[in-house]
Design an enzyme around this catalytic site. Structure first.
Site, PDB file in Angstrom:
ATOM      1  N   GLU A 188      43.985  48.155  52.743  1.00 52.63           N
ATOM      2  CA  GLU A 188      43.798  49.379  51.960  1.00 52.63           C
ATOM      3  C   GLU A 188      43.858  50.600  52.862  1.00 52.63           C
ATOM      4  OE1 GLU A 188      44.614  49.197  48.741  1.00 52.63           O
ATOM      5  OE2 GLU A 188      43.045  47.691  48.633  1.00 52.63           O
ATOM      6  N   ASP A 197      52.659  50.193  46.695  1.00 55.09           N
ATOM      7  CA  ASP A 197      52.604  49.874  45.280  1.00 55.09           C
ATOM      8  C   ASP A 197      54.001  49.701  44.698  1.00 55.09           C
ATOM      9  OD1 ASP A 197      49.915  50.185  45.655  1.00 55.09           O
ATOM     10  OD2 ASP A 197      49.755  52.068  44.541  1.00 55.09           O
TER      11      ASP A 197
END
Length: 389
Positions: free
Chosen positions: A35, A173
């Site tokens: 992340e 993403d």
């Protein structure tokens, strides 16, 4: 998939009065680990979800992009020549931005009628925006015969979100939505877009991956995400490296000591340690040992909570209760400030973990979470005509 794709085609016909030329689907994603490493040119490890955004579309010859969504009222009618960053607001900015980015890249993309349906939860940290961008990009390029490889298409979808919508996201993403393979996790080097597909069949190991959608919605354009990205870039400049991925994990403490701005140290500590966790989880998956990844997930959550400060009470509760109920490891996934957590669990404990989290949310007065098992799905594709009903 058949019923959902058929629904998108029917929605298009009801909206525009004729049948679409096709339906294109792109999935949301769950990031196993890594992340905020993508905005630091590092490595990430996502899987695609079965939940998809579907775009039913047909080409137009007048240079107009018409956009309709099942989730929104009205039609956005946009001349392609008038598309400029900041000119379109709301959900329509995402597909409009894709058309803009494709044309800016020199691809011969023209107008289209577009109808959007999705079962990717919006604002849940599961990349609903990337799914919309990638499905739109695939539809527009195929409708107009514009050749574009999947990694390049993902880059252009990212540019749409960065430059047109105004969200400084990384490329993970969009690449996950465009390039994932069913039954695999995608190891992605976000610097050079090198891809590696790693087997991710948890059922064969007696495991499940639970996703806990806290239903706390976030808006990444509110500045918090951008502020952290800017902080990482400032830290990289202060350390004399291109990006924080270039700080070796074994030199982390020395690097922290060289930073005069104490506020930058937690950001660096998270990014560099998270990069090491990606490396370790990747090695475990390659060795067929996914069960051993649990503690690394939990360590990643602690780093996001304490160093990067992007968690929230609902995410912390979901992680703590899941671990207390027997999960092998758990962490928030996505950019944070709400959204979803994931938990790696033994198959036999999945129901108990989900029930414990739901009960804890009720006791705390939170909205009931949505808990579901994530299975690694495939990337974006055109839906075969036989699946349209």
């Amino acid at each position: 998939m058949t019923a959902a794709a058929g629904s998108a085609a029917e929605g298009f016909e009801q909206a525009y009065g004729y049948a679409p030329e096709g339906v294109w689907a792109a999935p949301g994603r769950v990031n196993l680990i890594g992340e905020y490493t993508d905005v630091n040119e590092g490595h990430v490890l996502p899987i695609a979800l079965p939940q998809c955004t579907r775009v039913a579309a047909a080409a137009r010859t007048d240079g107009v992009l018409r956009l309709r969504s099942r989730r929104a009222e009205g039609t956005a009618e946009l001349p392609l020549t008038a598309l400029t960053p900041g000119a379109v607001q709301g959900w329509a900015a995402y597909p409009a931005g894709v058309a803009w980015a494709l044309r800016e890249a020199g691809l011969p993309v023209g107008g289209a009628d577009v109808y959007v349906e999705s079962d990717v939860p919006a604002g849940a940290g599961l990349s609903s925006s990337a799914a919309l961008e990638v499905a739109t990009a695939l539809a527009l390029t195929e409708l107009h015969g514009a050749a574009c490889g999947r990694p390049a298409l993902a880059r252009l979808a990212q540019r749409a979100e960065n430059a047109f919508v105004g969200v400084p996201c990384g490329v993970m993403d969009q690449t996950a939505s465009a390039c994932c393979t069913a039954g695999h996790a995608l190891h992605l080097d976000t610097r050079d877009l090198a891809l590696r597909q790693l087997p991710f069949d948890l059922a064969a190991h007696g495991l499940r991956l639970l996703v806990v959608d806290t239903r706390v919605r976030h808006a990444l354009a509110d500045g918090a995400y951008a502020a952290r990205r800017a902080g990482c870039e400032a830290a990289a400049r202060a350390l004399g490296v291109r990006a924080l991925r270039d700080v070796p994990h074994e030199e982390l403490e020395a690097a922290l000591g060289r930073l005069a701005d104490a506020a930058l140290r937690p950001l660096v500590r998270h990014v560099v340690s998270e990069g090491e966790r990606v490396r370790e989880v990747t090695a475990l998956l390659a060795a067929g040992e996914p069960r051993a990844a649990g503690p690394l997930l939990t360590a990643g959550h602690a780093s996001l909570r304490d160093d990067f400060a992007v968690s929230c009470p609902e995410l912390d509760l979901a992680v703590a209760v899941a671990n207390g109920a027997g999960a092998l490891g758990a962490r928030m996934t996505g950019a944070g400030f709400g959204g979803s957590a994931l938990a790696l669990v033994e198959e036999g404990a999945a129901d108990a973990v989900g029930e414990a989290v739901t009960a804890a949310f009720a006791a705390a007065g939170h909205r009931p979470p949505r808990v579901f098992a994530a299975v690694a799905g495939g990337g974006a594709r055109r839906v075969p005509r036989g699946d349209l009903g």
